[in-house]
Design an enzyme around this catalytic site. Sequence first.
Site, PDB file in Angstrom:
ATOM      1  CG  HIS A   1       4.863  -2.618   5.918  1.00  8.15           C
ATOM      2  ND1 HIS A   1       3.809  -2.013   6.563  1.00  8.15           N
ATOM      3  CD2 HIS A   1       4.366  -3.090   4.752  1.00  8.15           C
ATOM      4  CE1 HIS A   1       2.726  -2.111   5.811  1.00  8.15           C
ATOM      5  NE2 HIS A   1       3.038  -2.773   4.702  1.00  8.15           N
TER       6      HIS A   1
ATOM      7  CE  LYS B   1      -4.007  -1.210  -0.354  1.00  6.62           C
ATOM      8  NZ  LYS B   1      -2.712  -1.569   0.219  1.00  6.62           N
TER       9      LYS B   1
ATOM     10  NE  ARG C   1       0.289  -9.313   4.287  1.00  4.10           N
ATOM     11  CZ  ARG C   1      -1.037  -9.390   4.319  1.00  4.10           C
ATOM     12  NH1 ARG C   1      -1.658  -9.900   5.354  1.00  4.10           N
ATOM     13  NH2 ARG C   1      -1.766  -8.931   3.326  1.00  4.10           N
TER      14      ARG C   1
ATOM     15  CB  SER D   1      -1.707  -1.481   6.282  1.00  3.36           C
ATOM     16  OG  SER D   1      -0.312  -1.412   6.346  1.00  3.36           O
TER      17      SER D   1
END
Length: 159
Positions: A17, A41, A90, A127
């Site tokens: 990040h 999440k 990514r 994460s």
Amino acid sequence: MMRAICPGSFDPVTHGHLDVVGRASRLFDEVVVAVGANTSKTALFTPEERVEMLTETVAGRPGVTVTLFSGLLVDYCRDHDVDVVVKGVRRAADVDHELPMAQLNERMGGLETVWLPTAAQWAPVSSTLVREIARLGGDVTPFVPDVVATRIAARLGAG
């Protein structure tokens, strides 16, 4: 003055990040790191705690601010004169996930989206994986800033 926003849940913030935020800060006059709550999440930290950690980790980076937001990103951007959304990618699947949101943000609010590829060393880090590694007792210090690793350990009772 060109303002960009880097939205995300940042639970927790990773070196990946921060790589994207740092690179965005070289491209835009101001970068707003916007922490949103993602109810889909399982969160480790509250949005307010994430803002605290991000504020500490981006301290000293000129033109970078951190804020909490809720609601539609296009509304926040319109209300705060933000021109561009910056998203880190990514892998190709990230673009597949982000493309519909980018298209809707452009249609709803005229927002352009810029994708920055995460540096190769951070590409496998997410994460979600950091939370899983930490919950299983693994060492997350290579993937997150020290202040974040300390808070993860304290939250999970490992520190």
